[in-house]
Design a protein around this motif. Structure first.
Motif, PDB file in Angstrom:
ATOM      1  N   ARG A 119      17.863 -12.089  -1.789  1.00 21.93           N
ATOM      2  CA  ARG A 119      18.645 -11.673  -2.959  1.00 21.93           C
ATOM      3  C   ARG A 119      17.862 -11.815  -4.237  1.00 21.93           C
ATOM      4  NH1 ARG A 119      25.029 -13.096  -2.581  1.00 21.93           N
ATOM      5  NH2 ARG A 119      25.509 -11.007  -1.991  1.00 21.93           N
ATOM      6  N   LEU A 120      17.027 -12.843  -4.282  1.00 25.19           N
ATOM      7  CA  LEU A 120      16.221 -13.055  -5.476  1.00 25.19           C
ATOM      8  C   LEU A 120      15.268 -11.893  -5.654  1.00 25.19           C
ATOM      9  CD1 LEU A 120      16.396 -15.410  -7.423  1.00 25.19           C
ATOM     10  CD2 LEU A 120      17.545 -15.702  -5.249  1.00 25.19           C
ATOM     11  N   ALA A 121      14.726 -11.411  -4.559  1.00 24.37           N
ATOM     12  CA  ALA A 121      13.789 -10.290  -4.610  1.00 24.37           C
ATOM     13  C   ALA A 121      14.501  -9.089  -5.225  1.00 24.37           C
ATOM     14  CB  ALA A 121      13.298  -9.965  -3.210  1.00 24.37           C
ATOM     15  N   GLY A 122      15.702  -8.851  -4.748  1.00 25.87           N
ATOM     16  CA  GLY A 122      16.471  -7.720  -5.263  1.00 25.87           C
ATOM     17  C   GLY A 122      16.809  -7.938  -6.725  1.00 25.87           C
ATOM     18  N   TYR A 123      17.122  -9.164  -7.065  1.00 30.98           N
ATOM     19  CA  TYR A 123      17.480  -9.500  -8.443  1.00 30.98           C
ATOM     20  C   TYR A 123      16.292  -9.243  -9.363  1.00 30.98           C
ATOM     21  CZ  TYR A 123      21.008 -11.657 -11.331  1.00 30.98           C
ATOM     22  OH  TYR A 123      22.007 -11.870 -12.241  1.00 30.98           O
ATOM     23  N   ALA A 124      15.126  -9.654  -8.903  1.00 34.08           N
ATOM     24  CA  ALA A 124      13.905  -9.485  -9.691  1.00 34.08           C
ATOM     25  C   ALA A 124      13.599  -8.007  -9.888  1.00 34.08           C
ATOM     26  CB  ALA A 124      12.752 -10.164  -8.972  1.00 34.08           C
ATOM     27  N   LEU A 125      13.735  -7.253  -8.818  1.00 37.34           N
ATOM     28  CA  LEU A 125      13.446  -5.818  -8.902  1.00 37.34           C
ATOM     29  C   LEU A 125      14.445  -5.113  -9.816  1.00 37.34           C
ATOM     30  CD1 LEU A 125      11.396  -6.350  -6.823  1.00 37.34           C
ATOM     31  CD2 LEU A 125      12.231  -4.436  -5.530  1.00 37.34           C
ATOM     32  N   HIS A 126      15.656  -5.605  -9.819  1.00 35.56           N
ATOM     33  CA  HIS A 126      16.679  -5.020 -10.674  1.00 35.56           C
ATOM     34  C   HIS A 126      16.263  -5.132 -12.138  1.00 35.56           C
ATOM     35  CE1 HIS A 126      20.992  -5.214 -12.412  1.00 35.56           C
ATOM     36  NE2 HIS A 126      20.430  -4.043 -12.611  1.00 35.56           N
ATOM     37  N   ALA A 127      15.692  -6.295 -12.472  1.00 37.93           N
ATOM     38  CA  ALA A 127      15.265  -6.533 -13.846  1.00 37.93           C
ATOM     39  C   ALA A 127      14.090  -5.630 -14.199  1.00 37.93           C
ATOM     40  CB  ALA A 127      14.873  -7.998 -13.990  1.00 37.93           C
ATOM     41  N   LEU A 128      13.411  -5.165 -13.169  1.00 39.84           N
ATOM     42  CA  LEU A 128      12.212  -4.332 -13.353  1.00 39.84           C
ATOM     43  C   LEU A 128      12.527  -2.856 -13.396  1.00 39.84           C
ATOM     44  CD1 LEU A 128       8.976  -4.417 -12.652  1.00 39.84           C
ATOM     45  CD2 LEU A 128       9.931  -5.655 -11.015  1.00 39.84           C
TER      46      LEU A 128
ATOM     47  N   PRO B 230       0.818  -1.215   0.000  1.00 36.25           N
ATOM     48  CA  PRO B 230       0.000   0.000   0.000  1.00 36.25           C
ATOM     49  C   PRO B 230       0.850   1.262   0.000  1.00 36.25           C
ATOM     50  CG  PRO B 230       0.056  -0.944   2.191  1.00 36.25           C
ATOM     51  CD  PRO B 230       0.788  -1.898   1.298  1.00 36.25           C
ATOM     52  N   SER B 231       0.249   2.339  -0.467  1.00 41.44           N
ATOM     53  CA  SER B 231       0.964   3.614  -0.495  1.00 41.44           C
ATOM     54  C   SER B 231       1.285   4.085   0.922  1.00 41.44           C
ATOM     55  CB  SER B 231       0.074   4.640  -1.197  1.00 41.44           C
ATOM     56  OG  SER B 231       0.703   5.876  -1.179  1.00 41.44           O
ATOM     57  N   GLY B 232       2.419   4.703   1.078  1.00 38.18           N
ATOM     58  CA  GLY B 232       2.810   5.201   2.399  1.00 38.18           C
ATOM     59  C   GLY B 232       3.478   4.135   3.253  1.00 38.18           C
ATOM     60  N   LYS B 233       3.605   2.950   2.699  1.00 33.64           N
ATOM     61  CA  LYS B 233       4.248   1.865   3.453  1.00 33.64           C
ATOM     62  C   LYS B 233       5.431   1.317   2.656  1.00 33.64           C
ATOM     63  CE  LYS B 233       1.449   1.804   6.902  1.00 33.64           C
ATOM     64  NZ  LYS B 233       1.877   1.950   8.283  1.00 33.64           N
ATOM     65  N   VAL B 234       6.356   0.681   3.357  1.00 34.70           N
ATOM     66  CA  VAL B 234       7.505   0.103   2.664  1.00 34.70           C
ATOM     67  C   VAL B 234       7.740  -1.324   3.168  1.00 34.70           C
ATOM     68  CG1 VAL B 234       8.662   2.284   2.248  1.00 34.70           C
ATOM     69  CG2 VAL B 234       9.038   1.080   4.396  1.00 34.70           C
ATOM     70  N   ALA B 235       8.256  -2.167   2.316  1.00 32.40           N
ATOM     71  CA  ALA B 235       8.541  -3.551   2.705  1.00 32.40           C
ATOM     72  C   ALA B 235      10.011  -3.852   2.426  1.00 32.40           C
ATOM     73  CB  ALA B 235       7.648  -4.493   1.910  1.00 32.40           C
ATOM     74  N   THR B 236      10.561  -4.801   3.162  1.00 32.12           N
ATOM     75  CA  THR B 236      11.964  -5.152   2.961  1.00 32.12           C
ATOM     76  C   THR B 236      12.053  -6.282   1.927  1.00 32.12           C
ATOM     77  OG1 THR B 236      11.968  -6.814   4.690  1.00 32.12           O
ATOM     78  CG2 THR B 236      12.451  -4.558   5.345  1.00 32.12           C
ATOM     79  N   TYR B 237      13.231  -6.457   1.378  1.00 31.86           N
ATOM     80  CA  TYR B 237      13.426  -7.510   0.370  1.00 31.86           C
ATOM     81  C   TYR B 237      13.100  -8.871   0.979  1.00 31.86           C
ATOM     82  CZ  TYR B 237      15.676  -3.976  -2.431  1.00 31.86           C
ATOM     83  OH  TYR B 237      15.926  -2.850  -3.164  1.00 31.86           O
ATOM     84  N   GLY B 238      13.554  -9.096   2.177  1.00 29.27           N
ATOM     85  CA  GLY B 238      13.313 -10.373   2.830  1.00 29.27           C
ATOM     86  C   GLY B 238      11.825 -10.612   3.018  1.00 29.27           C
ATOM     87  N   GLN B 239      11.105  -9.574   3.373  1.00 28.65           N
ATOM     88  CA  GLN B 239       9.668  -9.689   3.589  1.00 28.65           C
ATOM     89  C   GLN B 239       8.966 -10.027   2.284  1.00 28.65           C
ATOM     90  OE1 GLN B 239       8.160  -6.778   6.145  1.00 28.65           O
ATOM     91  NE2 GLN B 239       6.478  -8.139   6.556  1.00 28.65           N
ATOM     92  N   VAL B 240       9.328  -9.314   1.245  1.00 27.68           N
ATOM     93  CA  VAL B 240       8.732  -9.568  -0.071  1.00 27.68           C
ATOM     94  C   VAL B 240       9.033 -10.994  -0.518  1.00 27.68           C
ATOM     95  CG1 VAL B 240       8.834  -8.940  -2.515  1.00 27.68           C
ATOM     96  CG2 VAL B 240       8.837  -7.166  -0.760  1.00 27.68           C
ATOM     97  N   ALA B 241      10.270 -11.398  -0.369  1.00 24.83           N
ATOM     98  CA  ALA B 241      10.673 -12.749  -0.784  1.00 24.83           C
ATOM     99  C   ALA B 241       9.870 -13.799  -0.016  1.00 24.83           C
ATOM    100  CB  ALA B 241      12.165 -12.932  -0.534  1.00 24.83           C
ATOM    101  N   ALA B 242       9.740 -13.586   1.278  1.00 25.85           N
ATOM    102  CA  ALA B 242       9.017 -14.550   2.115  1.00 25.85           C
ATOM    103  C   ALA B 242       7.557 -14.637   1.675  1.00 25.85           C
ATOM    104  CB  ALA B 242       9.111 -14.120   3.571  1.00 25.85           C
ATOM    105  N   LEU B 243       6.927 -13.489   1.422  1.00 24.46           N
ATOM    106  CA  LEU B 243       5.528 -13.461   1.015  1.00 24.46           C
ATOM    107  C   LEU B 243       5.361 -14.062  -0.371  1.00 24.46           C
ATOM    108  CD1 LEU B 243       4.664  -9.944   2.344  1.00 24.46           C
ATOM    109  CD2 LEU B 243       3.735 -12.100   3.147  1.00 24.46           C
ATOM    110  N   ALA B 244       6.437 -14.020  -1.141  1.00 22.75           N
ATOM    111  CA  ALA B 244       6.386 -14.554  -2.508  1.00 22.75           C
ATOM    112  C   ALA B 244       6.606 -16.065  -2.495  1.00 22.75           C
ATOM    113  CB  ALA B 244       7.450 -13.859  -3.360  1.00 22.75           C
ATOM    114  N   GLY B 245       6.868 -16.589  -1.302  1.00 23.70           N
ATOM    115  CA  GLY B 245       7.074 -18.029  -1.207  1.00 23.70           C
ATOM    116  C   GLY B 245       8.536 -18.387  -1.359  1.00 23.70           C
ATOM    117  N   LEU B 246       9.415 -17.401  -1.122  1.00 24.34           N
ATOM    118  CA  LEU B 246      10.850 -17.654  -1.253  1.00 24.34           C
ATOM    119  C   LEU B 246      11.573 -17.191   0.008  1.00 24.34           C
ATOM    120  CD1 LEU B 246      11.026 -16.153  -4.813  1.00 24.34           C
ATOM    121  CD2 LEU B 246      10.975 -18.569  -4.249  1.00 24.34           C
ATOM    122  N   PRO B 247      11.285 -17.825   1.139  1.00 20.50           N
ATOM    123  CA  PRO B 247      11.900 -17.442   2.410  1.00 20.50           C
ATOM    124  C   PRO B 247      13.419 -17.606   2.380  1.00 20.50           C
ATOM    125  CG  PRO B 247      10.861 -19.587   2.590  1.00 20.50           C
ATOM    126  CD  PRO B 247      10.458 -19.016   1.268  1.00 20.50           C
TER     127      PRO B 247
END
Length: 110
Positions: free
Chosen positions: A39-48, A18-35
């Motif tokens: 690094r993968l989260a960062g890698y993916a965002l880099h491509a984006l 949501p707007s006004g909030k921030v998430a960490t790479y680890g949090q995003v990765a975990a929620l994405a099913g990649l606990p």
DNA sequence: CCACTGACGAGTG
DNA sequence: GCACTCGCCAGTG
């Protein structure tokens, strides 16, 4: 249907921030099913990088710093500007995770 | 196949 | 708070 790559899942999670909030790479990765694959989260965002389809600027590292700063200082400026515009407070070069940490319902302690 | 690098995290000093 | 190390996985040469 195309096979879902780890990247797609990461993007899906970032879109949920949501707007006004921030998430960490680890949090995003975990929620994405990649606990543990922060690094993968960062890698993916880099491509984006450059794509506005995903609010990538709402993703910062566990220290509340903009990891992008180490790669593209100019890009970090844009990220910080966008965050501040959404109401995210900054403390020096750091995001106020204390207040702006995104707490998804699956991880809500309440 | 091997070595190196990378938008990271957690632990240690 | 900062610097260093190890673990993690994918991409590249």
């Amino acid at each position: 249907m195309p096979a879902e790559t780890s990247y797609d899942r990461i993007y899906a999670v970032v879109r949920r921030i949501p707007s006004g909030k921030v998430a960490t790479y680890g949090q995003v990765a975990a929620l994405a099913g990649l606990p543990g694959r922060a690094r993968l989260a960062g890698y993916a965002l880099h491509a984006l990088a450059g794509s506005t389809a995903v609010p990538w600027h709402r993703v910062v590292n566990a220290q509340g710093k903009l990891s992008l700063a180490a790669l593209s200082p100019s890009g970090a400026i844009t990220q910080r500007l966008r965050l501040e515009r959404e109401g995210v407070r900054f403390v020096g070069e750091r995001v106020a995770l204390k207040q702006c940490a995104w707490k998804p319902r699956t991880a809500r302690a309440r």
